[in-house]
Scaffold this active site. Structure first.
Site, short mmCIF file in Angstrom:
data_model
loop_
_atom_site.label_atom_id
_atom_site.label_comp_id
_atom_site.label_asym_id
_atom_site.label_seq_id
_atom_site.Cartn_x
_atom_site.Cartn_y
_atom_site.Cartn_z
N ASP A 84 0.75 -0.97 0.00
CA ASP A 84 0.08 0.18 0.02
C ASP A 84 0.72 0.98 -0.12
O ASP A 84 1.61 1.26 0.38
CB ASP A 84 -0.60 -0.08 1.60
N PHE B 142 -1.69 -1.14 -4.00
CA PHE B 142 -2.76 0.05 -3.28
C PHE B 142 -2.19 1.31 -3.48
O PHE B 142 -1.66 1.85 -2.73
CB PHE B 142 -3.44 -0.72 -2.30
N GLY C 261 -16.41 -9.38 19.77
CA GLY C 261 -15.48 -10.69 19.96
C GLY C 261 -15.92 -11.91 18.86
O GLY C 261 -15.76 -11.32 17.98
N GLY D 151 -8.72 -8.59 11.07
CA GLY D 151 -9.17 -9.51 10.56
C GLY D 151 -7.98 -11.17 10.32
O GLY D 151 -8.01 -11.93 10.41
N ASP D 152 -7.02 -10.47 9.09
CA ASP D 152 -5.84 -11.25 9.09
C ASP D 152 -5.00 -11.54 10.34
O ASP D 152 -5.35 -13.00 10.33
CB ASP D 152 -4.91 -10.66 7.97
N1 ATP Z 1 -10.93 -2.64 18.92
C1 ATP Z 1 -11.01 -3.81 19.39
N2 ATP Z 1 -10.25 -4.47 19.95
C2 ATP Z 1 -9.42 -5.74 20.69
N3 ATP Z 1 -9.93 -6.21 19.73
C3 ATP Z 1 -10.68 -6.18 18.37
C4 ATP Z 1 -10.56 -5.10 18.32
N4 ATP Z 1 -11.25 -4.82 16.81
C5 ATP Z 1 -11.27 -6.29 16.00
N5 ATP Z 1 -10.59 -6.61 17.23
C6 ATP Z 1 -10.36 -8.20 17.20
O1 ATP Z 1 -9.95 -8.47 15.49
C7 ATP Z 1 -11.09 -9.58 15.19
C8 ATP Z 1 -11.45 -9.17 13.87
O2 ATP Z 1 -12.22 -8.32 13.74
P1 ATP Z 1 -12.96 -7.67 12.37
O3 ATP Z 1 -14.47 -8.18 12.34
O4 ATP Z 1 -13.35 -6.66 12.81
O5 ATP Z 1 -12.79 -7.80 11.22
P2 ATP Z 1 -12.44 -7.45 9.43
O6 ATP Z 1 -13.89 -6.61 9.92
O7 ATP Z 1 -12.57 -8.84 8.69
O8 ATP Z 1 -11.35 -6.65 9.67
P3 ATP Z 1 -10.56 -5.51 7.92
O9 ATP Z 1 -11.32 -6.60 7.17
O10 ATP Z 1 -10.30 -4.55 8.34
O11 ATP Z 1 -9.14 -6.77 8.85
C9 ATP Z 1 -12.55 -9.17 16.40
O12 ATP Z 1 -13.17 -10.41 16.10
C10 ATP Z 1 -11.47 -9.27 17.72
O13 ATP Z 1 -10.33 -10.20 17.69
MG MG Z 2 -11.96 -8.95 7.18
#
Ligand code: ATP
Ligand code: MG
Length: 323
Positions: A12, A102, A224, A252-253
């Site tokens: 990026d 990107f 969670g 997420g990754d």
């Molecule tokens: N504010 C937070 N504090 C602590 N842990 C978090 C927080 N936000 C996300 N997480 C952790 O990251 C995991 C994945 O988050 P999320 O559901 O937002 O994934 P996502 O939407 O796929 O994110 P992205 O695609 O931006 O990487 C959650 O299950 C949690 O364990």
């Molecule tokens: Mg994601």
């Protein structure tokens, strides 16, 4: 347990423009638009979903095989991944295309002008995962859509366990393609929004999905994780509290990296989600998707704080040792 992670490998390039794009846009001249903005800052970040997941697994001490395609400009990036425990032997080098990039410029209003160049990533569809050896699990993360479908079909046809992680590609895929990615997966990972997209586009209910995948993992950001299996009670896991919130990109990754590594260690679904959650917390606390670092002692002490001593005892013999 031998795990292959197939997914994008990209960088990026993030520019900052001190001003407003809107001030330079002349509506009546749009047909002749030719603008250049003077950027005051450039951040270059390593990314790509396959690389992010493999990096997290490498840092925890597992040695995943990364599967994807890059250009000849990716030498330093591949060295970085190798230094962090990733096996990059199976990364395909394009003869003539540059690594996926990107590029995004953000102005003072947070308005963005961005371009994504897939480049070498398009060649990921030419990789035959069956030719790369035997795996206990193949992770199919966002990548060239043709590659994702090919790897899923290849695993399904040969009876190889795979984890479907379609994430952001769900927005661009139709129902038939999504069904092709998900059907028969041992694990399906999405966030809560993407879970609804799967239902919407495939026409499958939550029960229909559980008829087709072994374990369904849905992440709910700071609320969670929920893990479901057919005929079993759901498992819910809270996040590990963040010390500060810097930037969530890549959570997420990292969650998937931790979950998959603990799975490779032979731990329960609950432990796997807890390891994923704590690794994701490290990403929340840093800017960038591969910029976090920790010592084994620190990881274990935070794990105990979040999930208790018994949980920590389950992971302490594994972390950083499964090379
Ligand atoms: N504010 C937070 N504090 C602590 N842990 C978090 C927080 N936000 C996300 N997480 C952790 O990251 C995991 C994945 O988050 P999320 O559901 O937002 O994934 P996502 O939407 O796929 O994110 P992205 O695609 O931006 O990487 C959650 O299950 C949690 O364990
Ligand atoms: Mg994601």
């Amino acid at each position: 347990m031998r795990i292959a992670v197939a997914g994008s490998i990209a960088t990026d390039h993030l520019f900052t423009f001190e001003g407003r794009f809107a001030d330079s846009l002349l509506v009546e001249q749009l047909s002749k638009i030719s603008l250049s903005f003077l950027a005051s800052d450039l951040q270059v970040r390593r990314g790509g979903t396959g690389a992010n997941i493999a990096f997290g697994m490498g840092v925890l001490g597992h040695r995943p095989l990364l599967v994807g395609a890059v250009g000849k400009d990716a030498g330093d990036y591949l060295s970085w991944l190798q230094e962090h425990g990733v096996d990059t032997q199976a990364v395909r080098l394009s003869e003539d295309k540059a690594t996926a990039r990107f590029t995004c410029t953000t102005d003072d209003d947070q308005a963005q002008l961005a371009t994504f160049y897939p480049g070498a990533m398009a060649e990921a569809a030419e990789i035959d995962i069956a030719a790369l050896g035997a795996f206990d699990l193949v992770v199919i993360a966002p990548d060239d859509p043709g590659a994702m479908l090919r790897h899923s079909a290849s695993c399904r046809d040969r009876g190889v366990a795979f984890a479907a992680d379609p994430s952001q590609q769900l927005a661009f895929m139709d129902g038939a393609s999504i069904r092709g990615l998900v059907e028969g997966a041992s694990y399906l990972f999405t966030n809560a929004y993407e879970a609804e997209l799967v239902h919407d586009k495939t026409g499958w209910s939550a029960d229909d999905v559980l008829d087709r995948v072994g374990v369904r993992v849905i992440t709910h950001g700071a609320d969670g994780i929920v893990i479901s299996r057919k005929g079993e009670d759901d498992i819910t896991v809270p996040v590990a509290p963040a010390r500060q919130i810097a930037e969530p990109t890549g959570v997420g990754d990292a969650f998937r990296a931790g979950f998959l590594t603990a799975t490779a260690w032979g731990l329960s679904l609950e432990r796997a989600a807890q390891v994923g959650a704590l690794l994701a917390t490290h990403v929340v606390e840093t800017v960038g998707t591969q910029e976090y670092a920790f010592t084994k002692a620190d990881f274990l002490s935070r794990f105990t704080e979040a999930y208790g001593e018994a949980a920590c005892a389950d992971i302490s013999t594994h972390i950083g040792t499964d090379h």
